[in-house]
Design an enzyme around this catalytic site. Structure first.
Site, PDB file in Angstrom:
ATOM      1  N   GLN A   1      22.846 -27.286 -64.745  1.00 51.86           N
ATOM      2  CA  GLN A   1      23.717 -28.261 -64.136  1.00 51.86           C
ATOM      3  C   GLN A   1      25.282 -28.275 -64.466  1.00 51.86           C
ATOM      4  OE1 GLN A   1      21.620 -32.352 -63.828  1.00 51.86           O
ATOM      5  NE2 GLN A   1      20.720 -31.447 -65.645  1.00 51.86           N
TER       6      GLN A   1
ATOM      7  N   ILE B   1      29.002 -26.791 -65.432  1.00 48.85           N
ATOM      8  CA  ILE B   1      30.085 -26.204 -64.591  1.00 48.85           C
ATOM      9  C   ILE B   1      30.897 -25.214 -65.424  1.00 48.85           C
ATOM     10  CG2 ILE B   1      29.798 -27.969 -62.499  1.00 48.85           C
ATOM     11  CD1 ILE B   1      32.497 -29.043 -63.861  1.00 48.85           C
ATOM     12  N   ASP B   2      30.808 -24.918 -66.518  1.00 47.59           N
ATOM     13  CA  ASP B   2      31.616 -24.544 -67.428  1.00 47.59           C
ATOM     14  C   ASP B   2      31.673 -23.004 -67.248  1.00 47.59           C
ATOM     15  OD1 ASP B   2      29.142 -24.085 -68.740  1.00 47.59           O
ATOM     16  OD2 ASP B   2      29.472 -25.996 -70.206  1.00 47.59           O
TER      17      ASP B   2
ATOM     18  N   HIS C   1      25.264 -26.952 -59.756  1.00 44.59           N
ATOM     19  CA  HIS C   1      26.539 -27.872 -59.531  1.00 44.59           C
ATOM     20  C   HIS C   1      27.732 -27.025 -59.334  1.00 44.59           C
ATOM     21  CE1 HIS C   1      24.304 -31.788 -61.014  1.00 44.59           C
ATOM     22  NE2 HIS C   1      23.720 -31.517 -59.915  1.00 44.59           N
TER      23      HIS C   1
ATOM     24  N   CYS D   1      42.030 -22.182 -45.741  1.00 46.32           N
ATOM     25  CA  CYS D   1      41.733 -20.815 -45.105  1.00 46.32           C
ATOM     26  C   CYS D   1      40.622 -20.339 -46.221  1.00 46.32           C
ATOM     27  CB  CYS D   1      43.007 -19.796 -45.422  1.00 46.32           C
ATOM     28  SG  CYS D   1      43.367 -19.178 -46.870  1.00 46.32           S
TER      29      CYS D   1
ATOM     30  N   THR E   1      18.547 -32.097 -70.837  1.00 46.74           N
ATOM     31  CA  THR E   1      18.732 -32.951 -69.517  1.00 46.74           C
ATOM     32  C   THR E   1      17.928 -34.241 -69.595  1.00 46.74           C
ATOM     33  OG1 THR E   1      18.333 -32.793 -66.995  1.00 46.74           O
ATOM     34  CG2 THR E   1      16.952 -31.346 -68.432  1.00 46.74           C
ATOM     35  N   SER E   2      18.500 -35.325 -68.986  1.00 47.30           N
ATOM     36  CA  SER E   2      17.633 -36.530 -68.873  1.00 47.30           C
ATOM     37  C   SER E   2      16.819 -36.380 -67.874  1.00 47.30           C
ATOM     38  CB  SER E   2      18.775 -37.692 -68.671  1.00 47.30           C
ATOM     39  OG  SER E   2      19.195 -37.387 -67.354  1.00 47.30           O
TER      40      SER E   2
ATOM     41  N   ASN F   1      14.285 -32.019 -75.130  1.00 47.21           N
ATOM     42  CA  ASN F   1      15.227 -33.018 -75.029  1.00 47.21           C
ATOM     43  C   ASN F   1      15.124 -33.919 -76.088  1.00 47.21           C
ATOM     44  OD1 ASN F   1      17.456 -33.539 -73.329  1.00 47.21           O
ATOM     45  ND2 ASN F   1      16.329 -35.511 -72.901  1.00 47.21           N
TER      46      ASN F   1
ATOM     47  N   ILE G   1      18.531 -29.053 -78.391  1.00 47.97           N
ATOM     48  CA  ILE G   1      18.232 -27.876 -77.407  1.00 47.97           C
ATOM     49  C   ILE G   1      18.831 -26.657 -78.433  1.00 47.97           C
ATOM     50  CG2 ILE G   1      20.424 -28.192 -76.160  1.00 47.97           C
ATOM     51  CD1 ILE G   1      17.365 -26.693 -74.835  1.00 47.97           C
TER      52      ILE G   1
HETATM   53 ZN   LIG Z   1      44.679 -20.943 -47.995  1.00 47.63          ZN
END
Ligand SMILES: [Zn+2]
Length: 166
Positions: A29, A31-32, A47, A58, A116-117, A139, A157
């Site tokens: 989950q 995004i790093d 995510h 575009c 994760t929860s 967890n 973890i």
């Molecule tokens: Zn563009």
């Protein structure tokens, strides 16, 4: 959302080492992009990721390191705003990563869920696709799904995953 100085932790590194001689898929989950930075290849980012961008007009794609370090990044092709490929509230999930990740869970022999929860849907429902031999939840806090796993370890973890994988 972007933290370019963030470094992979013990869990990221242990998973990357393990993937070298095991068939391993990671669903995250986060995004790093730290799993890829640690060296993991098969990562499904449910995510999205702040490492990748696209133009809102575009759809021109770019990578984080290609963008200027300050201000709102603009598209070099059409001048519109470049948006990170992350899922914001109210947006749909990246279908390719979600479906391929679920397929990997459905084919796995062993599933480890950690850090994760298990309270945010649809991510929390993904473990239900598991049909393999053994499932483990790591967890620090109890989750609403503890009873669905073969074993539960209530620890951090990072240290736990490193110990299990080695
Ligand atoms: Zn563009």
């Amino acid at each position: 959302m972007v933290a370019p100085k963030a470094k992979p932790n013990k869990a990221h590194l242990a998973l990357a080492r393990y993937e070298k001689d095991h068939d391993l898929a990671i669903l995250t989950q986060n995004i790093d992009g730290l799993h890829q930075l640690a060296g993991s290849k098969r990562v499904y980012e449910i995510h999205g990721s702040v490492q990748h961008y696209h133009c809102v007009r575009c759809h021109h794609p770019m990578e984080l390191q290609e963008l200027p370090h300050e201000g709102v990044p603009m598209c070099p092709k059409c001048g519109a705003v470049m948006k990170p490929d992350v899922v914001l509230y109210g947006e749909g999930l990246p279908e390719k990563d979600l479906y391929e990740g679920i397929e990997a869970v459905g084919r796995a022999d062993v599933m480890i869920v950690g850090g994760t929860s298990l309270r945010v849907y649809p991510f929390a429902a993904i473990p239900e696709y598991f049909r393999g031999r053994y499932s483990l939840l790591i967890n620090a806090e109890p989750t609403p799904m503890d009873a669905n796993f073969d074993d539960v370890i209530r620890e951090d973890i990072g240290d736990t995953l490193e110990a299990i994988l080695s």
